[in-house]
Design a protein around this motif. Structure first.
Motif, PDB file in Angstrom:
ATOM      1  N   PRO A  44     -13.507  -0.624   2.976  1.00  0.00           N
ATOM      2  CA  PRO A  44     -12.680  -1.758   3.391  1.00  0.00           C
ATOM      3  C   PRO A  44     -12.488  -2.788   2.292  1.00  0.00           C
ATOM      4  O   PRO A  44     -11.441  -3.425   2.212  1.00  0.00           O
ATOM      5  CB  PRO A  44     -13.457  -2.350   4.564  1.00  0.00           C
ATOM      6  CG  PRO A  44     -14.377  -1.275   5.024  1.00  0.00           C
ATOM      7  CD  PRO A  44     -14.687  -0.445   3.814  1.00  0.00           C
ATOM      8  N   TRP A  55       0.837  -1.196   0.000  1.00  0.00           N
ATOM      9  CA  TRP A  55       0.000   0.000   0.000  1.00  0.00           C
ATOM     10  C   TRP A  55       0.872   1.246   0.000  1.00  0.00           C
ATOM     11  O   TRP A  55       2.054   1.192   0.350  1.00  0.00           O
ATOM     12  CB  TRP A  55      -0.946   0.002   1.215  1.00  0.00           C
ATOM     13  CG  TRP A  55      -0.220  -0.096   2.544  1.00  0.00           C
ATOM     14  CD1 TRP A  55       0.106  -1.241   3.207  1.00  0.00           C
ATOM     15  CD2 TRP A  55       0.296   0.990   3.329  1.00  0.00           C
ATOM     16  NE1 TRP A  55       0.786  -0.946   4.367  1.00  0.00           N
ATOM     17  CE2 TRP A  55       0.898   0.419   4.473  1.00  0.00           C
ATOM     18  CE3 TRP A  55       0.290   2.374   3.192  1.00  0.00           C
ATOM     19  CZ2 TRP A  55       1.498   1.180   5.462  1.00  0.00           C
ATOM     20  CZ3 TRP A  55       0.885   3.147   4.178  1.00  0.00           C
ATOM     21  CH2 TRP A  55       1.478   2.542   5.302  1.00  0.00           C
ATOM     22  N   SER A  76      -9.801  -1.554   0.432  1.00  0.00           N
ATOM     23  CA  SER A  76      -8.717  -1.100   1.322  1.00  0.00           C
ATOM     24  C   SER A  76      -8.340   0.352   1.064  1.00  0.00           C
ATOM     25  O   SER A  76      -7.162   0.721   1.046  1.00  0.00           O
ATOM     26  CB  SER A  76      -7.473  -1.988   1.174  1.00  0.00           C
ATOM     27  OG  SER A  76      -7.720  -3.244   1.711  1.00  0.00           O
ATOM     28  N   ALA A 106      -3.677  -3.141   7.710  1.00  0.00           N
ATOM     29  CA  ALA A 106      -4.360  -3.259   9.001  1.00  0.00           C
ATOM     30  C   ALA A 106      -3.370  -3.162  10.158  1.00  0.00           C
ATOM     31  O   ALA A 106      -3.719  -2.750  11.265  1.00  0.00           O
ATOM     32  CB  ALA A 106      -5.103  -4.592   9.055  1.00  0.00           C
ATOM     33  N   GLU A 142       0.558  -5.803   5.757  1.00  0.00           N
ATOM     34  CA  GLU A 142      -0.847  -5.430   5.576  1.00  0.00           C
ATOM     35  C   GLU A 142      -1.154  -4.078   6.219  1.00  0.00           C
ATOM     36  O   GLU A 142      -0.667  -3.769   7.309  1.00  0.00           O
ATOM     37  CB  GLU A 142      -1.760  -6.507   6.192  1.00  0.00           C
ATOM     38  CG  GLU A 142      -1.739  -7.829   5.446  1.00  0.00           C
ATOM     39  CD  GLU A 142      -2.223  -7.681   4.004  1.00  0.00           C
ATOM     40  OE1 GLU A 142      -3.043  -6.792   3.738  1.00  0.00           O
ATOM     41  OE2 GLU A 142      -1.760  -8.452   3.144  1.00  0.00           O
ATOM     42  N   SER A 161     -14.182   5.308   4.368  1.00  0.00           N
ATOM     43  CA  SER A 161     -13.452   4.062   4.193  1.00  0.00           C
ATOM     44  C   SER A 161     -14.206   3.107   3.283  1.00  0.00           C
ATOM     45  O   SER A 161     -15.438   3.066   3.276  1.00  0.00           O
ATOM     46  CB  SER A 161     -13.150   3.417   5.540  1.00  0.00           C
ATOM     47  OG  SER A 161     -14.333   3.220   6.247  1.00  0.00           O
TER      48      SER A 161
END
Ligand code: SF4
Length: 890
Positions: A763, A696, A766, A736, A734, A761
């Motif tokens: 999810p 990311w 992402s 998260a 990740e 957001s």
């Protein structure tokens, strides 16, 4: 309207600056720049009111006052010397020092403490040139002057990206080329901006310079270009040197194989040098920063000595110094192996300087050079060190060991204007006055002494460096010898020492300035040395044209040199790491890194790598790379470019822990040094490079500058924006794992509990966007998305920071379409007028612009400081070739 004339604090060109009612311009009357400034000099006004200054002395992190802090420094140094002897203490100082700062610190250490453990970061910059000059000429002297650039017919630039690192000299050279057709040969492993505009670029294998110049020497002999009458009368060591050169460079095929340059290009260079009388060889860190830097310098000097092309208009070797006052430091003995005023540690010189200073405890032998000094700190031999105006925790090779050394050193004093990677290790931190607040002198690369004049009061408790060292000397019991009321009194003593019992034996003699009163010092015009008593000293001076050298027999010495410094790196499958400067940054970015427009040209630390190596390492365009060796590991963005030689990578020296998770590249640099000069080899470390697959990417904008705490698996890089700071983010684990709670998010945004937090957001994709507002004003925002999803443009989002946002604007921000937020980024080429590469390429194509002047008329680019002109020329060339414009990012 009053004007203060001062000098730029960055590079060794030493440009004059005129400050009129707070407005800074190039000083048209200064002989170094005649009014020109480069992008860094032109942005100096933006550094005057930088935040985060050190304003009070600190002791163990607690605010203190000058008396307590200086008493403690004096007591700790005194006690350490009493218990362990004078060699248990050290000063590590800086080419940013003014000559007066240098003089006082050197006198205290060598004359009164009784050790020569004072060295300077100039050791990293030009110590090999100093050693080469002393070997060849008998004294550390640059023979030529800047006017030679306008009078030369061939300029050979070796290991010097002059267009970026000495931009105003480069502009002078370009202007001269327009007039007289000066040929330019650039010798550099990388195809830099300088090479782009050269007539001939020789991309030699790093470390093969001695073979290249030995080959030149033998070619000059074969071509009948040697001056045998000059050699017979003025030079020693000729036969031995020619023999060594013939063995070292036996044939053009051998030289081609050793250097990686084609025989055709080699011969073209050699023939140009043989044919053209007025030839200058200008060299810089690519020559000096090597385990055989001194030999490389002498290989160059040999060619000029054998042809007699030295000290006359338009010809001679010319060492371009990196720092503003590296030369001033050399004058006063700022290097551990010099005494003062170009004197050595011979019994005669020790006696002379000792009598002049009234010093009963003068150091008897040279002290530890920079790398050895920090090794001695690490081993415990040095137990107290004062680091002034420099940042060795970032800039020294093997920087992790330097940090460990400081961590374990019983007493560390750091004096600086801003917090740095080094100041965090200071038991005592002293607030230093910065450039605009200091009075004194500096000497540039052509031996020209200029006044630096204060035009602002120092903020808070900040004080000049010379004052701190004199105050500590007074507290250690040498009040009379260090009772300087002002910098003028120090300068007079320095000038008097240069003339003391000189009698023409030392070229460095500025005795004519020893009697200047305070008013004359204040009014001092730029002046080149030597200027002994009785000599008119305002004309540009060249040295050695008369064939007399300050050696025992009056002859210059050719020095036999041989060998290669380009053996394969020690690690299997390793690449060779070269480090150096980029256009708009200075050293460890304490000033330039805080000016938004100077961070637009290259915004992140990038490793430049050839496409072949990138493919072998699996690195994608715009991807990331891990660079590592036994000393450490760091992640940077990769810049894939054919400007880089296969097998070699380049990383900028500037970034630190304050500006990027990658931190200082010095951590990966080995600590090998030149055995003669002690200069570290900052261009020859072995590294492994592997691809890092980011999952990311992100963009964080917020008001505070503090570095984000994102853990070890996240890359970040900080750049200032108009109302805060922008952080580029990327992670290889990740997403998260980064945002685990609202509390963590608020800490990252650095917003208080009462701030409103709005978010969007998705999810499933992402994609996450957050904004923190206080009283309706945007305090911070964060955009996170998987690799491949376009993030909002930094520039667009940064415009909103600090602004009160209406509801529609908030929604728009979270939808990432506000104020052109989605605009694709355009890398800035012209920092003065914020003109990007894409805009330039489009204008060149659509408006059919044919030259730099037409670009200037259409877009203003290149019409102010001119630092971007080489890149504009490359864009024009690329446009003709119909190639991608930005293939050589750094
Ligand atoms: S060339 Fe640029 S950095 Fe160097 S002294 Fe001049 S203005 Fe300053």
């Amino acid at each position: 309207m009053s004007t203060v004339r001062t000098t730029c604090p960055y590079c060794g060109v030493g440009c004059g600056i005129a400050v009129t009612d707070g407005v800074l311009n190039g000083d048209t009357s200064h002989p170094a720049n005649l009014g020109r400034l480069c992008s860094k000099g032109a942005a100096l006004k933006d550094t005057l009111a930088l935040p985060d200054r050190l304003l009070s002395p600190m002791i163990h992190g607690r605010e203190s006052d000058w008396d307590e802090a200086l008493d403690l420094v004096a007591a700790q140094f005194t006690e350490t010397i009493r218990k362990h002897g004078p060699d248990a203490v050290a000063f590590y100082v800086s080419g940013q020092f003014l000559t007066e700062d240098y003089y006082v610190a050197n006198k205290l250490m060598k004359g009164f403490i009784g050790s020569a453990n004072i060295d300077t970061n100039s050791r990293l910059c030009m110590a090999s040139s100093v050693a080469g000059h002393v070997r060849a000429f008998g004294e550390d002297v640059v023979p030529g002057c800047y006017e030679d650039l306008e009078e030369t017919d061939l300029a050979v630039l070796v290991g010097s990206n002059t267009a970026w690192c000495h931009p105003v000299l480069y502009q002078r050279l370009m202007a001269a080329r327009e007039k007289r057709g000066t040929k330019i040969v650039a010798i550099d492993p990388r195809r830099t901006s300088t090479c782009e505009t050269a007539d001939l670029h020789l991309p030699l294998a790093a470390g093969s310079d001695v073979v290249l110049f030995n080959g030149l020497l033998t070619h000059l002999s074969r071509a009948g270009a040697l001056d045998h009458s000059w050699i017979a009368q003025r030079v020693s060591g000729f036969a031995e040197t020619m023999n060594a050169a013939a063995i070292s460079a036996p044939s053009i095929e051998f030289i081609a194989s050793a250097t990686g340059i084609t025989p055709e290009d080699l011969l073209q260079f050699y023939e140009l040098f043989a044919r053209i009388q007025r030839v200058m060889t200008l060299y810089s860190q690519g020559v000096n920063q090597s385990v055989m830097g001194t030999d490389k310098v002498n290989a160059i000097l040999n060619c000029h000595l054998a042809t007699g092309r030295i000290g006359r208009a338009g010809m001679g070797p010319f060492s371009l110094t990196g720092q503003p006052n590296a030369m001033g430091g050399r004058e006063v003995g700022g290097l551990a192996n010099q005494l003062a005023a170009h004197m050595s540690f011979s019994a005669k010189d020790l006696d002379r300087v000792g009598r002049f200073w009234g010093a009963s405890n003068i150091a008897a032998k040279p002290g530890l050079k920079a790398v050895d000094m920090f090794k001695a700190v690490r081993s415990g031999r040095i137990k107290a060190i004062w680091i002034a105006a420099t940042n060795p925790a970032a800039s020294m090779p093997d920087a992790n060991h330097v940090r460990a050394a400081l961590e374990h050193c019983p007493f560390v004093v750091v004096s600086d204007a801003w917090p740095t990677d080094t100041s965090v290790h200071g038991h005592v931190v002293l607030p230093a006055a910065a450039w605009a607040e200091k009075d004194g002198t500096v000497t540039n690369s052509e031996r020209r002494i200029s006044r630096q004049r204060a035009f602002r009061a120092a903020p808070g408790g900040a004080r000049p460096d010379w004052w701190m060292f004199a105050e500590v000397a007074r507290r250690m019991g040498w009040g009379r010898e260090f009772s300087y009321p002002n910098p003028a009194s120090i300068f007079r003593e320095h000038a008097a020492l240069s003339a003391f019992e000189n009698g023409g034996t030392r070229i460095f003699d500025i005795g004519a300035l020893a009697d200047c009163d305070d008013a004359a010092y204040d009014a001092l015009e730029p002046v080149q040395w030597p200027c002994p008593k009785g000599r008119t000293h305002n004309a540009s001076s060249r040295l050695f044209g008369d064939g007399r050298f300050p050696t025992p027999d009056g002859r210059a010495r050719m020095v036999p040199v041989s060998g290669l410094d380009n053996e394969l790196p020690a690690l299997d499958a390793a690449l060779k790491l070269n480090t150096g400067r980029i256009r708009d940054q200075w050293h460890t970015m304490t000033r330039t890194g805080r000016v938004p427009r100077l961070m637009t040209h290259v915004a992140e630390p990038q490793i430049a790598i050839h496409p072949r190596d990138a493919a072998m390492c699996g690195i994608a365009p715009d991807g990331f790379a891990r660079i590592e060796n036994e000393r450490g590991s760091m992640v940077m963005r990769a810049s894939i470019t054919p400007a880089q030689r296969p097998g070699e990578v380049f990383a900028p020296m500037h970034w630190t822990d304050q500006f990027s998770s990658a931190g200082a590249i010095g951590r990966l640099v080995h600590d090998k040094t030149d055995p003669i000069s002690g200069q570290p080899d900052l261009k020859g470390s072995a590294v492994h490079v592997t691809a890092v697959k980011m999952l990311w990417t992100g963009l964080l904008l917020r008001r505070p500058a503090a570095t984000p705490d994102l853990g070890e698996d996240v890359y970040w890089s900080k750049a200032p924006a108009d109302s805060g700071f922008a952080f580029d983010l990327a992670g290889w684990t990740e997403l998260a794992s980064v945002i685990r709670s609202e509390a963590i998010l608020r800490r990252l945004l650095q917003i208080p509990a009462e701030a409103e937090l709005v978010s969007y957001s998705d999810p499933k994709r992402s994609v996450f966007r957050y904004a923190g507002l206080l009283g309706g004003r945007l305090e911070a925002c964060l955009f996170l998305a998987p690799v491949g999803v376009v993030l909002p443009s930094k520039e667009g989002a940064a415009k909103l920071l600090g602004r009160t946002l209406e509801t529609a604007e908030r929604l728009s921000l979270l939808a990432a379409d506000a104020q052109g937020c989605m605009t694709a980024p355009d890398r800035i080429v012209c920092a003065c007028f914020a003109v990007g590469g894409n805009s330039l390429a489009t204008a060149i194509r659509n408006k059919n612009l044919k030259n730099v002047a037409e670009i200037g008329s259409a877009l203003q680019a290149g019409t102010n400081c001119g630092s971007c002109i080489p890149e504009l020329k490359k864009l024009l060339k690329d446009s003709v070739r119909n190639r991608e414009p930005m293939d050589a990012a750094i």
